[in-house]
Design a protein around this motif. Structure first.
Motif, PDB file in Angstrom:
ATOM      1  N   GLU A   1       0.827  -1.208   0.000  1.00  0.00           N
ATOM      2  CA  GLU A   1       0.000   0.000   0.000  1.00  0.00           C
ATOM      3  C   GLU A   1       0.864   1.261   0.000  1.00  0.00           C
ATOM      4  O   GLU A   1       0.589   2.220  -0.717  1.00  0.00           O
ATOM      5  N   ALA A   2       1.927   1.249   0.801  1.00  0.00           N
ATOM      6  CA  ALA A   2       2.807   2.419   0.860  1.00  0.00           C
ATOM      7  C   ALA A   2       3.480   2.671  -0.484  1.00  0.00           C
ATOM      8  O   ALA A   2       3.591   3.811  -0.943  1.00  0.00           O
ATOM      9  N   LEU A   3       3.952   1.606  -1.136  1.00  0.00           N
ATOM     10  CA  LEU A   3       4.615   1.759  -2.425  1.00  0.00           C
ATOM     11  C   LEU A   3       3.640   2.203  -3.500  1.00  0.00           C
ATOM     12  O   LEU A   3       3.953   3.037  -4.350  1.00  0.00           O
ATOM     13  N   GLU A   4       2.437   1.639  -3.481  1.00  0.00           N
ATOM     14  CA  GLU A   4       1.426   2.037  -4.471  1.00  0.00           C
ATOM     15  C   GLU A   4       1.049   3.501  -4.293  1.00  0.00           C
ATOM     16  O   GLU A   4       0.827   4.225  -5.276  1.00  0.00           O
ATOM     17  N   ASP A   5       0.996   3.958  -3.049  1.00  0.00           N
ATOM     18  CA  ASP A   5       0.687   5.354  -2.788  1.00  0.00           C
ATOM     19  C   ASP A   5       1.783   6.259  -3.362  1.00  0.00           C
ATOM     20  O   ASP A   5       1.513   7.297  -3.957  1.00  0.00           O
ATOM     21  N   PHE A   6       3.050   5.831  -3.179  1.00  0.00           N
ATOM     22  CA  PHE A   6       4.160   6.614  -3.719  1.00  0.00           C
ATOM     23  C   PHE A   6       4.079   6.677  -5.239  1.00  0.00           C
ATOM     24  O   PHE A   6       4.252   7.738  -5.841  1.00  0.00           O
ATOM     25  N   VAL A   7       3.800   5.525  -5.878  1.00  0.00           N
ATOM     26  CA  VAL A   7       3.708   5.496  -7.340  1.00  0.00           C
ATOM     27  C   VAL A   7       2.568   6.384  -7.821  1.00  0.00           C
ATOM     28  O   VAL A   7       2.705   7.141  -8.787  1.00  0.00           O
ATOM     29  N   ALA A   8       1.427   6.300  -7.142  1.00  0.00           N
ATOM     30  CA  ALA A   8       0.274   7.113  -7.537  1.00  0.00           C
ATOM     31  C   ALA A   8       0.590   8.598  -7.439  1.00  0.00           C
ATOM     32  O   ALA A   8       0.245   9.389  -8.327  1.00  0.00           O
ATOM     33  N   GLU A   9       1.249   9.011  -6.365  1.00  0.00           N
ATOM     34  CA  GLU A   9       1.579  10.427  -6.203  1.00  0.00           C
ATOM     35  C   GLU A   9       2.629  10.873  -7.216  1.00  0.00           C
ATOM     36  O   GLU A   9       2.577  11.979  -7.734  1.00  0.00           O
ATOM     37  N   SER A  10       3.589   9.986  -7.505  1.00  0.00           N
ATOM     38  CA  SER A  10       4.660  10.382  -8.429  1.00  0.00           C
ATOM     39  C   SER A  10       4.135  10.583  -9.836  1.00  0.00           C
ATOM     40  O   SER A  10       4.694  11.357 -10.611  1.00  0.00           O
ATOM     41  N   THR A  11       3.034   9.887 -10.200  1.00  0.00           N
ATOM     42  CA  THR A  11       2.485  10.066 -11.547  1.00  0.00           C
ATOM     43  C   THR A  11       1.840  11.434 -11.715  1.00  0.00           C
ATOM     44  O   THR A  11       1.618  11.880 -12.835  1.00  0.00           O
ATOM     45  N   ARG A  12       1.543  12.117 -10.601  1.00  0.00           N
ATOM     46  CA  ARG A  12       0.920  13.436 -10.674  1.00  0.00           C
ATOM     47  C   ARG A  12       1.955  14.562 -10.718  1.00  0.00           C
ATOM     48  O   ARG A  12       1.611  15.711 -10.914  1.00  0.00           O
ATOM     49  N   GLU A  13       3.219  14.192 -10.483  1.00  0.00           N
ATOM     50  CA  GLU A  13       4.264  15.210 -10.403  1.00  0.00           C
ATOM     51  C   GLU A  13       5.007  15.319 -11.730  1.00  0.00           C
ATOM     52  O   GLU A  13       5.088  14.386 -12.510  1.00  0.00           O
ATOM     53  N   VAL A  14       5.562  16.486 -11.973  1.00  0.00           N
ATOM     54  CA  VAL A  14       6.395  16.728 -13.143  1.00  0.00           C
ATOM     55  C   VAL A  14       7.724  17.294 -12.665  1.00  0.00           C
ATOM     56  O   VAL A  14       7.747  18.246 -11.874  1.00  0.00           O
ATOM     57  N   LEU A  15       8.829  16.700 -13.099  1.00  0.00           N
ATOM     58  CA  LEU A  15      10.149  17.220 -12.763  1.00  0.00           C
ATOM     59  C   LEU A  15      10.536  18.272 -13.787  1.00  0.00           C
ATOM     60  O   LEU A  15      10.686  17.971 -14.974  1.00  0.00           O
ATOM     61  N   ALA A  16      10.692  19.479 -13.334  1.00  0.00           N
ATOM     62  CA  ALA A  16      10.983  20.577 -14.240  1.00  0.00           C
ATOM     63  C   ALA A  16      12.318  20.376 -14.938  1.00  0.00           C
ATOM     64  O   ALA A  16      13.281  19.900 -14.354  1.00  0.00           O
ATOM     65  N   ARG A  17      12.374  20.780 -16.210  1.00  0.00           N
ATOM     66  CA  ARG A  17      13.614  20.645 -16.969  1.00  0.00           C
ATOM     67  C   ARG A  17      14.545  21.827 -16.724  1.00  0.00           C
ATOM     68  O   ARG A  17      15.744  21.733 -16.957  1.00  0.00           O
ATOM     69  N   GLN A  18      14.001  22.919 -16.255  1.00  0.00           N
ATOM     70  CA  GLN A  18      14.798  24.128 -16.088  1.00  0.00           C
ATOM     71  C   GLN A  18      16.010  23.875 -15.186  1.00  0.00           C
ATOM     72  O   GLN A  18      15.910  23.251 -14.135  1.00  0.00           O
ATOM     73  N   ASP A  19      17.165  24.342 -15.641  1.00  0.00           N
ATOM     74  CA  ASP A  19      18.429  24.220 -14.893  1.00  0.00           C
ATOM     75  C   ASP A  19      18.847  22.770 -14.678  1.00  0.00           C
ATOM     76  O   ASP A  19      19.614  22.470 -13.768  1.00  0.00           O
ATOM     77  N   ARG A  20      18.363  21.841 -15.488  1.00  0.00           N
ATOM     78  CA  ARG A  20      18.731  20.438 -15.318  1.00  0.00           C
ATOM     79  C   ARG A  20      20.229  20.235 -15.507  1.00  0.00           C
ATOM     80  O   ARG A  20      20.869  19.482 -14.772  1.00  0.00           O
ATOM     81  N   GLY A  21      20.789  20.916 -16.504  1.00  0.00           N
ATOM     82  CA  GLY A  21      22.218  20.794 -16.736  1.00  0.00           C
ATOM     83  C   GLY A  21      23.035  21.241 -15.547  1.00  0.00           C
ATOM     84  O   GLY A  21      24.018  20.599 -15.168  1.00  0.00           O
ATOM     85  N   ALA A  22      22.607  22.349 -14.928  1.00  0.00           N
ATOM     86  CA  ALA A  22      23.325  22.854 -13.755  1.00  0.00           C
ATOM     87  C   ALA A  22      23.202  21.883 -12.585  1.00  0.00           C
ATOM     88  O   ALA A  22      24.161  21.687 -11.824  1.00  0.00           O
ATOM     89  N   GLN A  23      22.032  21.252 -12.440  1.00  0.00           N
ATOM     90  CA  GLN A  23      21.839  20.281 -11.366  1.00  0.00           C
ATOM     91  C   GLN A  23      22.751  19.071 -11.563  1.00  0.00           C
ATOM     92  O   GLN A  23      23.383  18.588 -10.623  1.00  0.00           O
ATOM     93  N   VAL A  24      22.811  18.576 -12.808  1.00  0.00           N
ATOM     94  CA  VAL A  24      23.657  17.412 -13.096  1.00  0.00           C
ATOM     95  C   VAL A  24      25.122  17.766 -12.866  1.00  0.00           C
ATOM     96  O   VAL A  24      25.884  16.987 -12.280  1.00  0.00           O
TER      97      VAL A  24
END
Length: 351
Positions: free
Chosen positions: A74-97
């Motif tokens: 249940e805990a893992l399914e909850d994490f997967v469900a929430e992660s599908t609603r999120e978007v990781l912004a591309r801005q400054d990705r190069g600087a982060q890497v």
């Protein structure tokens, strides 16, 4: 997973939901999810929460008791469900890497890695150079100043760089190796000059940065990889100008790891001259597979005795292990100079 201000403190059932009643509250699910991670990973996540959130999560961890498979699912399914609603912004990705890589492998290696992986609309000269065969590279640099050649070789992989070095005139080789060993921070002006050179010769541009590269170890690696008896020609030439530098380069050419490749006869000869205390300290810092070549050259009784001494030896500082390994390498170097053992390649580099 959602932030704590979005987590209900209750039975976890959302209003109007027809779904079956969950086994855990949202906070409980977050707590279970953290407990499924490694300690380091969980600590990293907790460090990003505020005190109230940490207290809530900590309390849930303490109160949950035994957690069965259904609760973990249940805990893992909850994490997967929430992660599908999120978007990781591309801005400054190069600087982060770049920042992440610099913490892991250092700025010099990061710069080289980013040149390989960072999206870039223009073709970089150094990237093209890495694809060229050493004979082609040699033609590009053979008429350049030794300082330029040294900087370019340090930006290539060791094997093609060593082949280019081998193809240079013998009078130029010591000058290049000496500069590789001495080179430190490379100024923006120098990188500009290299960019201009590559742009003129292979029709591309090279990004500008400041790198800290080179040193005796890099110079030693190139000599080890180069064909022929470069040790016998390059090091004496450098020693005439800077004996201490030549000695540091030669020390880096002989590494403890080279001993792993000694044949049984050479290892037996080496061990006859190695003090037991140094051997025990040196092997203390190795994993069992790395100790195997040493034990294979001993009688079973002697090997068991060394193993017992390793087990009885208290904790050693890394510096103590390295010091013992260096003493054994010095013995091996002396035997190699006397022609009693061969270290490194068998083509005349170390005889």
């Amino acid at each position: 997973m959602t932030s704590m201000d979005q987590i209900e403190v209750g039975d976890g059932e959302e209003a109007g939901s027809a779904a079956p009643r969950p086994l855990l509250s949202r906070i409980d699910r977050a707590a279970v999810f953290l407990m499924l991670l490694s300690d380091d990973e969980a600590a990293a996540l907790l460090s990003r929460m505020d005190p109230v959130e940490v207290e809530m999560i900590g309390a849930a961890m303490c109160e949950l008791g035994e957690i069965d498979r259904a609760a973990m699912t249940e805990a893992l399914e909850d994490f997967v469900a929430e992660s599908t609603r999120e978007v990781l912004a591309r801005q400054d990705r190069g600087a982060q890497v770049r920042a992440l890589l610099e913490r892991s492998i250092g700025p010099a290696k990061t710069q080289s890695m980013m040149l390989r992986i960072e999206p870039e609309p223009k073709v970089r000269g150094i990237e093209i150079a890495r694809w060229l065969a050493p004979p082609v590279l040699l033609k590009l640099v053979e008429e350049e100043h030794p300082q330029v050649i040294a900087a370019l070789l340090l930006m290539l992989e060791p094997e093609p760089a060593a082949e280019v070095l081998s193809g240079l005139p013998t009078s130029v080789q010591p000058l290049v190796v000496e500069r590789i060993a001495r080179i430190g921070p490379v100024s923006q002006q120098a990188i500009d000059m290299i960019e201009s050179l590559l742009s003129q010769k292979i029709g591309a541009s090279f990004g500008i940065s400041t790198l800290t590269i080179g040193g005796p170890r890099e110079a030693a690696n190139l000599i080890n990889l180069a064909s022929g008896d470069m040790r016998g020609t390059v090091l004496p030439a450098i020693a005439q100008r800077d004996g201490a530098l030549a000695e540091r380069i030669e020390e880096e050419m002989f590494t403890f790891e080279m001993l792993f490749d000694l044949d049984r006869q050479a290892m037996e000869r080496l061990l006859r001259d190695v003090e037991t205390e140094n051997l025990v300290d040196a092997l203390k810092g190795l994993k069992e597979p790395e100790r195997a070549p040493f034990f294979a050259a001993m009688s079973s009784r002697a090997a068991d005795g060394i193993r017992d001494e390793i087990d009885l030896r208290g904790r050693l500082a890394r510096s103590e292990v390295l010091a013992a390994q260096r003493k054994i390498v010095e013995v091996a170097r002396a035997l190699a100079d006397q022609g009693e053992i061969i270290m490194g390649a068998d083509d005349g580099e170390f005889v």
